[in-house]
Scaffold this motif. Sequence first.
Motif, PDB file in Angstrom:
ATOM      1  N   GLY A  38       0.870  -1.296  -0.098  1.00  0.00           N
ATOM      2  CA  GLY A  38       0.180   0.011   0.022  1.00  0.00           C
ATOM      3  C   GLY A  38       0.882   1.345   0.068  1.00  0.00           C
ATOM      4  N   LEU A  39       2.164   1.113   0.711  1.00  0.00           N
ATOM      5  CA  LEU A  39       3.044   2.278   0.688  1.00  0.00           C
ATOM      6  C   LEU A  39       3.463   2.826  -0.897  1.00  0.00           C
ATOM      7  CD1 LEU A  39       4.355   4.416   2.472  1.00  0.00           C
ATOM      8  CD2 LEU A  39       6.479   2.624   2.467  1.00  0.00           C
ATOM      9  N   GLY A  40       3.832   1.672  -1.408  1.00  0.00           N
ATOM     10  CA  GLY A  40       4.224   1.715  -2.998  1.00  0.00           C
ATOM     11  C   GLY A  40       3.101   2.333  -3.722  1.00  0.00           C
ATOM     12  N   LEU A  41       1.923   1.696  -3.610  1.00  0.00           N
ATOM     13  CA  LEU A  41       0.622   2.222  -4.688  1.00  0.00           C
ATOM     14  C   LEU A  41       0.247   3.498  -3.881  1.00  0.00           C
ATOM     15  CD1 LEU A  41      -1.474  -1.051  -4.441  1.00  0.00           C
ATOM     16  CD2 LEU A  41      -0.027  -0.185  -6.265  1.00  0.00           C
ATOM     17  N   GLY A  42       0.597   3.934  -2.990  1.00  0.00           N
ATOM     18  CA  GLY A  42       0.249   5.388  -2.387  1.00  0.00           C
ATOM     19  C   GLY A  42       1.099   6.521  -3.112  1.00  0.00           C
ATOM     20  N   MET A  43       2.420   6.037  -3.323  1.00  0.00           N
ATOM     21  CA  MET A  43       3.291   6.883  -3.747  1.00  0.00           C
ATOM     22  C   MET A  43       3.070   7.026  -5.198  1.00  0.00           C
ATOM     23  SD  MET A  43       5.441   8.096  -1.633  1.00  0.00           S
ATOM     24  CE  MET A  43       7.079   8.373  -2.554  1.00  0.00           C
ATOM     25  N   ILE A  44       2.750   5.912  -5.949  1.00  0.00           N
ATOM     26  CA  ILE A  44       2.016   6.217  -7.425  1.00  0.00           C
ATOM     27  C   ILE A  44       1.067   7.016  -7.542  1.00  0.00           C
ATOM     28  CG2 ILE A  44       1.388   4.924  -9.316  1.00  0.00           C
ATOM     29  CD1 ILE A  44       3.066   2.419  -8.381  1.00  0.00           C
ATOM     30  N   LEU A  45       0.099   6.916  -6.466  1.00  0.00           N
ATOM     31  CA  LEU A  45      -1.200   7.731  -6.717  1.00  0.00           C
ATOM     32  C   LEU A  45      -0.925   9.043  -6.342  1.00  0.00           C
ATOM     33  CD1 LEU A  45      -4.013   5.453  -5.107  1.00  0.00           C
ATOM     34  CD2 LEU A  45      -3.518   5.993  -7.642  1.00  0.00           C
ATOM     35  N   PHE A  46       0.295   9.330  -5.451  1.00  0.00           N
ATOM     36  CA  PHE A  46       0.412  10.833  -4.992  1.00  0.00           C
ATOM     37  C   PHE A  46       1.093  11.422  -6.257  1.00  0.00           C
ATOM     38  CE2 PHE A  46       3.343  13.558  -3.173  1.00  0.00           C
ATOM     39  CZ  PHE A  46       2.757  14.416  -2.157  1.00  0.00           C
ATOM     40  N   PHE A  47       1.889  10.694  -6.682  1.00  0.00           N
ATOM     41  CA  PHE A  47       2.646  11.340  -8.141  1.00  0.00           C
ATOM     42  C   PHE A  47       2.114  11.191  -9.391  1.00  0.00           C
ATOM     43  CE2 PHE A  47       6.217  10.863  -4.964  1.00  0.00           C
ATOM     44  CZ  PHE A  47       6.675  12.101  -5.057  1.00  0.00           C
ATOM     45  N   ASN A  48       0.866  10.588  -9.258  1.00  0.00           N
ATOM     46  CA  ASN A  48       0.044  10.393 -10.543  1.00  0.00           C
ATOM     47  C   ASN A  48       0.766  10.079 -11.791  1.00  0.00           C
ATOM     48  OD1 ASN A  48      -2.540  10.829 -11.626  1.00  0.00           O
ATOM     49  ND2 ASN A  48      -2.224  12.776 -12.405  1.00  0.00           N
ATOM     50  N   HIS A  49       1.655   9.244 -11.614  1.00  0.00           N
ATOM     51  CA  HIS A  49       2.302   8.722 -12.763  1.00  0.00           C
ATOM     52  C   HIS A  49       2.813   7.224 -12.681  1.00  0.00           C
ATOM     53  CE1 HIS A  49       2.934  12.675 -14.321  1.00  0.00           C
ATOM     54  NE2 HIS A  49       3.317  12.073 -15.522  1.00  0.00           N
ATOM     55  N   VAL A  50       2.835   6.412 -13.755  1.00  0.00           N
ATOM     56  CA  VAL A  50       3.358   5.255 -13.669  1.00  0.00           C
ATOM     57  C   VAL A  50       4.589   5.203 -14.772  1.00  0.00           C
ATOM     58  CG1 VAL A  50       2.991   2.443 -13.918  1.00  0.00           C
ATOM     59  CG2 VAL A  50       1.269   3.954 -12.781  1.00  0.00           C
ATOM     60  N   PHE A  51       5.695   5.198 -14.440  1.00  0.00           N
ATOM     61  CA  PHE A  51       6.724   5.704 -15.483  1.00  0.00           C
ATOM     62  C   PHE A  51       6.199   7.020 -16.152  1.00  0.00           C
ATOM     63  CE2 PHE A  51       7.152   1.035 -14.926  1.00  0.00           C
ATOM     64  CZ  PHE A  51       8.533   1.247 -14.262  1.00  0.00           C
TER      65      PHE A  51
ATOM     66  N   LYS B 260       3.413   7.137 -18.144  1.00  0.00           N
ATOM     67  CA  LYS B 260       2.119   7.246 -18.042  1.00  0.00           C
ATOM     68  C   LYS B 260       1.447   7.913 -17.116  1.00  0.00           C
ATOM     69  CE  LYS B 260      -2.031   4.371 -19.399  1.00  0.00           C
ATOM     70  NZ  LYS B 260      -2.636   2.868 -19.481  1.00  0.00           N
ATOM     71  N   ARG B 261       0.328   9.067 -17.480  1.00  0.00           N
ATOM     72  CA  ARG B 261      -0.445   9.504 -16.122  1.00  0.00           C
ATOM     73  C   ARG B 261      -1.612   8.762 -15.891  1.00  0.00           C
ATOM     74  NH1 ARG B 261      -0.805  15.149 -14.926  1.00  0.00           N
ATOM     75  NH2 ARG B 261       0.509  15.796 -16.581  1.00  0.00           N
ATOM     76  N   ILE B 262      -1.893   8.947 -14.873  1.00  0.00           N
ATOM     77  CA  ILE B 262      -3.064   8.147 -14.183  1.00  0.00           C
ATOM     78  C   ILE B 262      -4.370   8.806 -14.291  1.00  0.00           C
ATOM     79  CG2 ILE B 262      -4.268   6.957 -12.219  1.00  0.00           C
ATOM     80  CD1 ILE B 262      -1.696   6.686 -10.952  1.00  0.00           C
ATOM     81  N   ASN B 263      -4.400  10.243 -14.326  1.00  0.00           N
ATOM     82  CA  ASN B 263      -5.581  10.919 -14.522  1.00  0.00           C
ATOM     83  C   ASN B 263      -5.020  12.338 -15.017  1.00  0.00           C
ATOM     84  OD1 ASN B 263      -5.100  12.585 -12.036  1.00  0.00           O
ATOM     85  ND2 ASN B 263      -6.289  10.770 -10.865  1.00  0.00           N
ATOM     86  N   GLU B 264      -6.034  13.179 -15.346  1.00  0.00           N
ATOM     87  CA  GLU B 264      -5.784  14.505 -15.798  1.00  0.00           C
ATOM     88  C   GLU B 264      -5.038  15.624 -14.740  1.00  0.00           C
ATOM     89  OE1 GLU B 264      -5.135  15.356 -18.964  1.00  0.00           O
ATOM     90  OE2 GLU B 264      -5.817  13.187 -19.362  1.00  0.00           O
ATOM     91  N   GLU B 265      -5.325  15.251 -13.428  1.00  0.00           N
ATOM     92  CA  GLU B 265      -5.053  16.279 -12.358  1.00  0.00           C
ATOM     93  C   GLU B 265      -3.476  16.117 -12.116  1.00  0.00           C
ATOM     94  OE1 GLU B 265      -6.680  14.932  -8.893  1.00  0.00           O
ATOM     95  OE2 GLU B 265      -8.932  15.258  -9.516  1.00  0.00           O
ATOM     96  N   PRO B 266      -2.779  17.436 -11.934  1.00  0.00           N
ATOM     97  CA  PRO B 266      -1.410  17.449 -11.934  1.00  0.00           C
ATOM     98  C   PRO B 266      -1.006  16.913 -10.552  1.00  0.00           C
ATOM     99  CG  PRO B 266      -2.428  19.494 -11.729  1.00  0.00           C
ATOM    100  CD  PRO B 266      -3.508  18.715 -12.059  1.00  0.00           C
ATOM    101  N   SER B 267       0.295  16.365 -10.576  1.00  0.00           N
ATOM    102  CA  SER B 267       0.608  15.859  -9.426  1.00  0.00           C
ATOM    103  C   SER B 267       1.200  16.976  -8.382  1.00  0.00           C
ATOM    104  CB  SER B 267       1.624  14.600  -9.573  1.00  0.00           C
ATOM    105  OG  SER B 267       2.980  15.499  -9.953  1.00  0.00           O
ATOM    106  N   PRO B 268       1.371  16.766  -7.050  1.00  0.00           N
ATOM    107  CA  PRO B 268       2.116  17.816  -6.257  1.00  0.00           C
ATOM    108  C   PRO B 268       3.420  18.150  -6.892  1.00  0.00           C
ATOM    109  CG  PRO B 268       0.919  16.172  -4.846  1.00  0.00           C
ATOM    110  CD  PRO B 268       0.775  15.701  -6.338  1.00  0.00           C
ATOM    111  N   LEU B 269       4.021  17.199  -7.231  1.00  0.00           N
ATOM    112  CA  LEU B 269       5.592  17.503  -7.749  1.00  0.00           C
ATOM    113  C   LEU B 269       5.435  18.576  -9.062  1.00  0.00           C
ATOM    114  CD1 LEU B 269       8.272  17.111  -7.851  1.00  0.00           C
ATOM    115  CD2 LEU B 269       8.136  15.016  -9.036  1.00  0.00           C
ATOM    116  N   GLU B 270       4.683  18.285 -10.020  1.00  0.00           N
ATOM    117  CA  GLU B 270       4.110  19.306 -11.167  1.00  0.00           C
ATOM    118  C   GLU B 270       3.932  20.450 -10.792  1.00  0.00           C
ATOM    119  OE1 GLU B 270       2.857  16.109 -14.526  1.00  0.00           O
ATOM    120  OE2 GLU B 270       1.366  16.518 -13.133  1.00  0.00           O
ATOM    121  N   VAL B 271       3.147  20.717  -9.823  1.00  0.00           N
ATOM    122  CA  VAL B 271       2.624  21.949  -9.206  1.00  0.00           C
ATOM    123  C   VAL B 271       3.666  22.702  -8.805  1.00  0.00           C
ATOM    124  CG1 VAL B 271       1.202  23.085  -7.542  1.00  0.00           C
ATOM    125  CG2 VAL B 271       0.233  21.319  -8.673  1.00  0.00           C
ATOM    126  N   GLU B 272       4.516  22.143  -7.638  1.00  0.00           N
ATOM    127  CA  GLU B 272       5.729  22.753  -7.343  1.00  0.00           C
ATOM    128  C   GLU B 272       6.709  23.132  -8.649  1.00  0.00           C
ATOM    129  OE1 GLU B 272       6.263  23.679  -4.513  1.00  0.00           O
ATOM    130  OE2 GLU B 272       4.376  22.986  -3.917  1.00  0.00           O
TER     131      GLU B 272
END
Length: 205
Positions: A152-165, A167-179
């Motif tokens: 769950g920790l690994g999956l949470g990191m993937i959802l947090f950054f919104n990327h799998v390599f 590929k973007r999971i959804n259209e929302e920007p990740s916190p890293l992209e906002v920064e």
Amino acid sequence: MGEQVYIRLRHKIKIPKEKKLLLKDIAFITANDHWRKLLENTFIYQVKKDDKNIVVLDIYSVIQLLGNQHPNLEFQSIGPNQTIAYIDVSPKKPRLFIVGFIWLLLFIGSGMAIMNFHYDVSMQEVQQHLHYLLTGKSNPYPLWLQIPYSIGLGLGMILFFNHVFKKRINEEPSPLEVEIHKYQQELDNYVILHENEMSKNDDHD
């Protein structure tokens, strides 16, 4: 009063080396078709070798140039007051050794950070206590809690950054992209401010 022409500078553009910049490259123009087509091909700036990698074009200089060429028109500016032109530099091919070394360094560093965090909050003791509350038995290694938690920790990191390599999971920007976007805005503001200070010094000289 001459015919109104509205000019909206692009905030930033990317251009190749030694390109001749036309008005249509740096701005949107609103006017009748005749004047718009004529103005779009107006020469604005020649990118030189000593421009390095950034050129800042000011709306005042653009309107002054256009006003000298077309005194019968009235130019109005809307939007940004400067266009930042980033000169496109051919990217160097990454070296696999350097990429691998950086990847390994980041992997070890992030792993150490996660382990130190869990040690600081006594996560193992928490899981042991949770196991005791749910089963009534003591177990120093409650794997049925620890394994799903690790996944769950690994999956949470993937959802947090919104990327799998890539590929973007959804259209929302990740916190890293906002920064990164905030950093780019501050960098653009600094470039504009620095350019204005340089222009003032040139005027005084």
